[in-house]
Scaffold this motif. Sequence first.
Motif, PDB file in Angstrom:
ATOM      1  N   TYR A 127       7.149  15.489 -30.140  1.00  0.00           N
ATOM      2  CA  TYR A 127       6.969  14.323 -30.999  1.00  0.00           C
ATOM      3  C   TYR A 127       6.609  13.172 -30.083  1.00  0.00           C
ATOM      4  N   THR A 128       5.382  12.678 -30.192  1.00  0.00           N
ATOM      5  CA  THR A 128       4.870  11.752 -29.191  1.00  0.00           C
ATOM      6  C   THR A 128       5.604  10.410 -29.171  1.00  0.00           C
ATOM      7  N   ARG A 129       6.232  10.042 -30.251  1.00  0.00           N
ATOM      8  CA  ARG A 129       6.884   8.724 -30.307  1.00  0.00           C
ATOM      9  C   ARG A 129       8.157   8.663 -29.481  1.00  0.00           C
ATOM     10  N   ASP A 130       8.928   9.770 -29.450  1.00  0.00           N
ATOM     11  CA  ASP A 130      10.191   9.712 -28.705  1.00  0.00           C
ATOM     12  C   ASP A 130      10.357  10.852 -27.698  1.00  0.00           C
ATOM     13  N   GLY A 131       9.361  11.738 -27.626  1.00  0.00           N
ATOM     14  CA  GLY A 131       9.415  12.809 -26.643  1.00  0.00           C
ATOM     15  C   GLY A 131      10.250  14.003 -27.041  1.00  0.00           C
ATOM     16  N   GLY A 132      10.743  14.025 -28.273  1.00  0.00           N
ATOM     17  CA  GLY A 132      11.506  15.177 -28.722  1.00  0.00           C
ATOM     18  C   GLY A 132      10.657  16.438 -28.727  1.00  0.00           C
ATOM     19  N   THR A 133      11.263  17.566 -28.379  1.00  0.00           N
ATOM     20  CA  THR A 133      10.512  18.815 -28.257  1.00  0.00           C
ATOM     21  C   THR A 133      11.141  19.942 -29.057  1.00  0.00           C
ATOM     22  N   ASN A 134      10.332  20.946 -29.321  1.00  0.00           N
ATOM     23  CA  ASN A 134      10.808  22.162 -29.954  1.00  0.00           C
ATOM     24  C   ASN A 134      10.002  23.326 -29.387  1.00  0.00           C
ATOM     25  N   TYR A 135      10.655  24.485 -29.292  1.00  0.00           N
ATOM     26  CA  TYR A 135      10.019  25.652 -28.696  1.00  0.00           C
ATOM     27  C   TYR A 135      10.244  26.884 -29.554  1.00  0.00           C
ATOM     28  N   ALA A 136       9.315  27.811 -29.468  1.00  0.00           N
ATOM     29  CA  ALA A 136       9.548  29.130 -30.036  1.00  0.00           C
ATOM     30  C   ALA A 136      10.655  29.801 -29.231  1.00  0.00           C
ATOM     31  N   ASP A 137      11.482  30.593 -29.902  1.00  0.00           N
ATOM     32  CA  ASP A 137      12.585  31.261 -29.205  1.00  0.00           C
ATOM     33  C   ASP A 137      12.080  32.118 -28.042  1.00  0.00           C
ATOM     34  N   SER A 138      10.902  32.690 -28.205  1.00  0.00           N
ATOM     35  CA  SER A 138      10.379  33.617 -27.200  1.00  0.00           C
ATOM     36  C   SER A 138      10.026  32.936 -25.881  1.00  0.00           C
ATOM     37  N   VAL A 139       9.919  31.604 -25.876  1.00  0.00           N
ATOM     38  CA  VAL A 139       9.527  30.915 -24.646  1.00  0.00           C
ATOM     39  C   VAL A 139      10.580  29.929 -24.153  1.00  0.00           C
ATOM     40  N   LYS A 140      11.643  29.770 -24.899  1.00  0.00           N
ATOM     41  CA  LYS A 140      12.690  28.828 -24.485  1.00  0.00           C
ATOM     42  C   LYS A 140      13.228  29.197 -23.111  1.00  0.00           C
ATOM     43  N   GLY A 141      13.380  28.179 -22.273  1.00  0.00           N
ATOM     44  CA  GLY A 141      13.886  28.396 -20.926  1.00  0.00           C
ATOM     45  C   GLY A 141      12.814  28.789 -19.928  1.00  0.00           C
ATOM     46  N   ARG A 142      11.609  29.103 -20.421  1.00  0.00           N
ATOM     47  CA  ARG A 142      10.519  29.494 -19.519  1.00  0.00           C
ATOM     48  C   ARG A 142       9.352  28.511 -19.568  1.00  0.00           C
ATOM     49  N   PHE A 143       9.092  27.958 -20.726  1.00  0.00           N
ATOM     50  CA  PHE A 143       7.978  27.026 -20.919  1.00  0.00           C
ATOM     51  C   PHE A 143       8.522  25.612 -21.091  1.00  0.00           C
ATOM     52  N   THR A 144       7.743  24.641 -20.602  1.00  0.00           N
ATOM     53  CA  THR A 144       8.099  23.233 -20.771  1.00  0.00           C
ATOM     54  C   THR A 144       6.873  22.444 -21.201  1.00  0.00           C
ATOM     55  N   ILE A 145       7.002  21.734 -22.308  1.00  0.00           N
ATOM     56  CA  ILE A 145       5.916  20.874 -22.780  1.00  0.00           C
ATOM     57  C   ILE A 145       6.213  19.445 -22.351  1.00  0.00           C
ATOM     58  N   SER A 146       5.169  18.732 -21.971  1.00  0.00           N
ATOM     59  CA  SER A 146       5.346  17.340 -21.565  1.00  0.00           C
ATOM     60  C   SER A 146       4.049  16.571 -21.804  1.00  0.00           C
ATOM     61  N   GLN A 147       4.152  15.258 -21.726  1.00  0.00           N
ATOM     62  CA  GLN A 147       2.974  14.411 -21.885  1.00  0.00           C
ATOM     63  C   GLN A 147       2.998  13.337 -20.811  1.00  0.00           C
ATOM     64  N   ASP A 148       1.843  12.827 -20.449  1.00  0.00           N
ATOM     65  CA  ASP A 148       1.808  11.770 -19.449  1.00  0.00           C
ATOM     66  C   ASP A 148       2.191  10.438 -20.093  1.00  0.00           C
ATOM     67  N   ASN A 149       2.395   9.431 -19.260  1.00  0.00           N
ATOM     68  CA  ASN A 149       2.878   8.149 -19.776  1.00  0.00           C
ATOM     69  C   ASN A 149       1.893   7.524 -20.759  1.00  0.00           C
ATOM     70  N   ALA A 150       0.622   7.741 -20.537  1.00  0.00           N
ATOM     71  CA  ALA A 150      -0.387   7.179 -21.434  1.00  0.00           C
ATOM     72  C   ALA A 150      -0.510   7.969 -22.730  1.00  0.00           C
ATOM     73  N   LYS A 151       0.160   9.111 -22.763  1.00  0.00           N
ATOM     74  CA  LYS A 151       0.152   9.990 -23.945  1.00  0.00           C
ATOM     75  C   LYS A 151      -1.256  10.457 -24.306  1.00  0.00           C
ATOM     76  N   THR A 152      -2.073  10.630 -23.264  1.00  0.00           N
ATOM     77  CA  THR A 152      -3.422  11.148 -23.499  1.00  0.00           C
ATOM     78  C   THR A 152      -3.600  12.546 -22.945  1.00  0.00           C
ATOM     79  N   THR A 153      -2.637  13.009 -22.156  1.00  0.00           N
ATOM     80  CA  THR A 153      -2.712  14.344 -21.593  1.00  0.00           C
ATOM     81  C   THR A 153      -1.423  15.084 -21.891  1.00  0.00           C
ATOM     82  N   LEU A 154      -1.581  16.283 -22.381  1.00  0.00           N
ATOM     83  CA  LEU A 154      -0.462  17.152 -22.737  1.00  0.00           C
ATOM     84  C   LEU A 154      -0.438  18.313 -21.758  1.00  0.00           C
ATOM     85  N   TYR A 155       0.760  18.724 -21.389  1.00  0.00           N
ATOM     86  CA  TYR A 155       0.903  19.827 -20.447  1.00  0.00           C
ATOM     87  C   TYR A 155       1.795  20.922 -21.042  1.00  0.00           C
TER      88      TYR A 155
END
Length: 124
Positions: free
Chosen positions: A50-78
């Motif tokens: 959620y771009t406004r507060d950085g809250g995240t959610n993951y599929a159970d199959s990737v929890k603990g292995r994958f990490t989603i993030s965004q840069d400070n400008a919120k123009t690049t997603l990783y």
Amino acid sequence: QVQLVESGGGSVQAGGSLRLSCTASGTRMNYMGWFRQAPGKEREGVAVIYTRDGGTNYADSVKGRFTISQDNAKTTLYLQMNSLKPEDTGMYYCAAHSGFLYVGAFFRAEFDYSGQGTQVTVSS
């Protein structure tokens, strides 16, 4: 409208890591995320932020292995993917959603917009 361009896919052995990037331009969206689709399978939501507060959610199959993030400008997603498994193989798409994204919609990868995708192949 939003334009999404992914990069960073490739081939890796099981246990390895990859980092996907997505450059977004256009209208700022409430949610940014990733979904994947393997041949012969339904697409599935992998991770969302959620771009406004950085809250995240993951599929159970990737929890603990994958990490989603965004840069400070919120123009690049990783998407940092560690401990990759052969079952992670598929086309990965960057996605964006303008309204409220229900959990069910996330798991079904029902985003408003998506990119062209980048291939991830994990060999055993």
